[in-house]
Design an enzyme around this catalytic site. Structure first.
Site, PDB file in Angstrom:
ATOM      1  N   HIS A 278      10.734  -4.654   1.256  1.00 48.01           N
ATOM      2  CA  HIS A 278      10.364  -4.761  -0.159  1.00 48.01           C
ATOM      3  C   HIS A 278      10.910  -6.050  -0.764  1.00 48.01           C
ATOM      4  CE1 HIS A 278       9.235  -3.281  -4.111  1.00 48.01           C
ATOM      5  NE2 HIS A 278      10.416  -3.680  -4.557  1.00 48.01           N
TER       6      HIS A 278
ATOM      7  N   ARG B 180       0.844  -1.184   0.000  1.00 43.00           N
ATOM      8  CA  ARG B 180       0.000   0.000   0.000  1.00 43.00           C
ATOM      9  C   ARG B 180       0.878   1.231   0.000  1.00 43.00           C
ATOM     10  NH1 ARG B 180      -4.192   1.797  -0.552  1.00 43.00           N
ATOM     11  NH2 ARG B 180      -5.211  -0.221  -0.471  1.00 43.00           N
TER      12      ARG B 180
END
Length: 207
Positions: free
Chosen positions: A81, A65
């Site tokens: 990530h 998000r």
């Protein structure tokens, strides 16, 4: 949480949707909250207020998000990530790596800034990808790597190796071992072996 060995009361879980993370948090006795939202700004404001109210001093993002500065401007915010940044930023990192037939799969721990996955890199986990690896296999590997670098961060925090006073990571102290195992507590390698099924290489960047 189980692998880190930390008390559940040290965590506060927020999600924008019903998901396994909330179910697991409930099972483990971790405080949690689902936040309804209108847009990225609305979610970021509500999440920021909820974290402050709960007494959190660091935010670890583990979901896809986009967030605004209203969330990260006052609290140290770190993203996990699923790629070896700066390669494959964005929301479809694993799929993009697969499309490019990347021979390496990784996860990156980085500070959050106003860009998309552009903040200073803290640590990365990197592993080779065998020929013919499926997208599902890559996602599974990426998840384990995200867990690994998250455990790195929790280990540093628990052992006082991160300076939170400036709302950023400004010091990991000087006890760094650049031969491969960095700042991990005594049991970290054992934890890593439990969650990882491929050869692990860790690199690190100090901000």
């Amino acid at each position: 949480v189980k692998l880190s060995g930390l008390s559940p009361n040290k965590f506060y879980v927020i999600s924008d949707r019903n998901c396994d993370a909330l179910t697991k948090a409930s099972d483990l006795g971790i405080a949690y909250e689902k936040i309804p939202f209108k847009n990225h700004l609305d979610f970021s404001l509500k999440a920021h207020n909820a974290f402050l109210k709960s007494g959190c001093n660091i935010i670890i993002l583990h979901f896809s998000r986009l967030v605004t500065s209203e969330l990260f401007k006052n609290l140290l915010t770190i993203n996990v990530h699923p790629s070896i940044l700066p390669a494959f930023p964005g929301l479809n990192a694993v799929g993009d790596a697969a499309k490019e037939n990347s021979l390496m799969q990784g996860a990156t721990l980085h500070l959050v800034d106003s860009g998309i996955d552009t903040g200073p890199i803290i640590a990365q986990s990197i592993a080779s990808v065998p020929n013919g690896a499926s997208l599902e296999w890559r996602h599974s590997l990426a998840y384990r790597q995200k867990v690994l670098v998250t455990l790195c961060l929790l280990d540093w925090l628990e052992n006082g190796l991160v300076d939170l006073t400036q709302k950023k990571i400004s010091a990991f102290r000087s006890t760094r071992d650049f031969t491969g195992n960095i700042l991990f507590s005594q049991n970290f390698n054992e934890l890593a072996r439990k969650i990882f099924f491929n050869k692990v290489s860790i690199s690190m960047a100090i901000t």
